[in-house]
Design an enzyme around this catalytic site. Structure first.
Site, PDB file in Angstrom:
ATOM      1  CB  ALA A 134      -0.926   0.045   1.318  1.00 46.54           C
ATOM      2  CE  LYS A 135       5.564   5.253  -0.158  1.00 46.41           C
ATOM      3  NZ  LYS A 135       6.541   4.284   0.147  1.00 46.41           N
TER       4      LYS A 135
END
Ligand code: NAD
Length: 444
Positions: A134-135
């Site tokens: 994720a980011k």
């Protein structure tokens, strides 16, 4: 659920971010300069070709699970209200909870966050920790905000995304422009909604359930991997002139580790310029200056060049440790390094990568090179879940062990399949995520 169908719906170019997945697996990217996510997808597709990953599975592995864009209203110190934009992209959770940093930078946009989220999926798989990718990020210039404004921005961002974040679902961490203080505010605000659970975020201050050694981990990991790579290439540390772009968290810790390991650091740069001494810089003095001034500006014990000249200096090891996309088809011909270790995420465009590797330059790719940070984040999460704290020695030993295993698996893969190290790292990572997808029931 047991999925056996091969009928993953065909997706249009708009839906799949222009990567041409549905119909054309052999030429996934166009010739124009790719966007950040197109570049990441291009590297994925090159490795997927080697593995023979079918089109339906490419779509499943490449398209993010969820993308969220939120408005972030913030009361500024003068009483006015400013509204910022924030993102969280949850790319893939086949191997575990999604994991990835939060970036505060004026160039943050959805495409970049999407690319970085995808990189996290392959990175956590390469280093073999039980996470997906994720980011997140906020489009903001942190240096224009006061500490109180940064805190209110962070709390307001949490208000927008808290219900998709959690220790078993998505665990943020620091990245460019965010610090352990930001992580502490994030956790405090998230706990107002969900109750005590420090495992919700990593990179926290050590006295607030953080892991010893997390702050140094990415730069230290770059140094550990540099030693392993150069040993394989028969280059001795003392013969290896190093140039490092970026002197923030990652660049400064990499410089410290490498100089303590006898590498001459001939150049470092930050936004203020490039600091150069062909006989080797005094890294301890640079670190003291940067700590006192939050910048290298004013460091006078060496030559000074414009910041972007660092990339074209003659050296044995170049370490981009700042922004993405800094080596492209426009400047690749000026690069004069023998080896490159990608401490930053996505510093090299695909066309530049092709020309560098064809020119005999060895590149250790980001998804392996900067994985020390997420590895120690994983140790922090494990400690938080166990309510137990490890010593710094144990953390460093376990980091060394994890990175050694990851390096060996990529190195052996590159030899066994005659691949450059980037493609080898992707095939290792994709192979592990593919296996997890199969075990989740996604089989043709
Ligand atoms: P940071 O904000 O601490 O430092 C960034 C540094 O880059 C600063 O010294 C800044 O002055 C410099 N910089 C910015 N623009 C520059 C330019 N044009 N020329 C030269 N220097 C420039 O960020 P960081 O945490 O050190 O992250 C650096 C890179 O490493 C990013 O790509 C990030 O995604 C990646 N990364 C960071 C971590 C982590 O744990 N912090 C983990 C994995 C990857």
């Amino acid at each position: 659920m047991n999925r056996t169908d091969t009928q993953e719906p065909a997706i249009s170019n708009t839906e799949n971010h222009g990567i041409g997945l549905a119909s054309d697996t052999s030429a996934p990217c166009s010739k124009r300069t790719p966007s950040a996510s197109e570049a990441t997808d291009y590297y994925f597709c090159q490795a997927a070709d080697v593995l023979g990953v079918p089109t339906w599975l490419r779509s499943l592995l490449l398209i993010p699970k969820r993308e969220v864009t939120v408005r972030i209203p913030v009361e500024m110190d003068n009483g006015s209200i400013e509204t910022f934009v924030g993102y969280r992209v949850q790319h893939n959770n086949f191997r575990g909870p999604m994991k990835g940093g939060l970036r505060y930078h004026p160039e943050v946009n959805l495409d970049e966050v999407r690319s970085l989220a995808s990189l996290m999926t392959w990175k956590t798989a390469v280093v073999n920790i039980p996470y997906g990718g994720a980011k997140g990020g906020v489009c903001v210039q942190p240096s224009h905000l006061t500490t109180k404004e940064m805190e209110r921005l962070t709390r307001s961002f949490v208000d927008g995304i808290h219900d998709i974040i959690g220790p078993d679902s998505d665990i943020p961490a620091p990245d460019m422009g965010t610090t352990h203080e930001v992580m502490a505010w994030f956790r405090n605000q998230w706990e107002k909604y969900h109750g005590f659970n420090p495992a919700v975020i990593t990179g926290k201050p050590v006295e607030e359930y953080g892991a010893k050694g997390r702050e140094e981990a990415t730069g230290r990991g770059v140094g550990i991997l540099a030693l392993k790579l150069l040993r394989r290439l028969n280059i001795r540390p003392q013969d290896c002139r190093v140039a490092i772009q970026g002197f923030g968290n990652v660049g400064s810790h990499a410089a410290k580790f490498l100089s303590e390991s006898m590498f001459p650091i001939v150049a470092v740069s930050d936004v203020s310029g490039c600091y150069f001494n062909p006989r080797g810089l005094d890294v301890a003095a640079l670190l003291r200056h940067a700590l006192a001034n939050r910048s290298l500006e004013g460091f006078a014990e060496c030559d000074r060049l414009p910041a972007n000249e660092l990339l074209s200096l003659e050296c044995d090891l170049l370490i981009p440790a700042a922004l993405g996309g800094v080596i492209s088809e426009n400047n690749v011909s000026s690069v004069r390094a023998r080896t490159i270790i990608e401490a930053a995420n996505s510093p090299i465009h695909p066309e530049a990568h092709r020309r560098l590797t064809e020119g005999g330059i060895t590149i250790l790719p980001d998804i392996l090179a900067n994985s020390g940070g997420v590895t120690v984040s994983y140790f922090e999460w494990v400690q938080n879940l166990q309510h137990y704290s490890w010593s710094l020695d144990r953390i460093r030993q376990e980091l060394d062990h994890k990175l050694s295993e990851a390096f060996e698996s990529v190195w052996q893969e590159s030899i066994a399949k005659s691949l450059d190290l980037r493609t080898a790292a992707y095939t290792v990572g994709i192979g592990r995520v593919q296996r997890a997808a199969e075990l989740a029931g996604f089989r043709a």
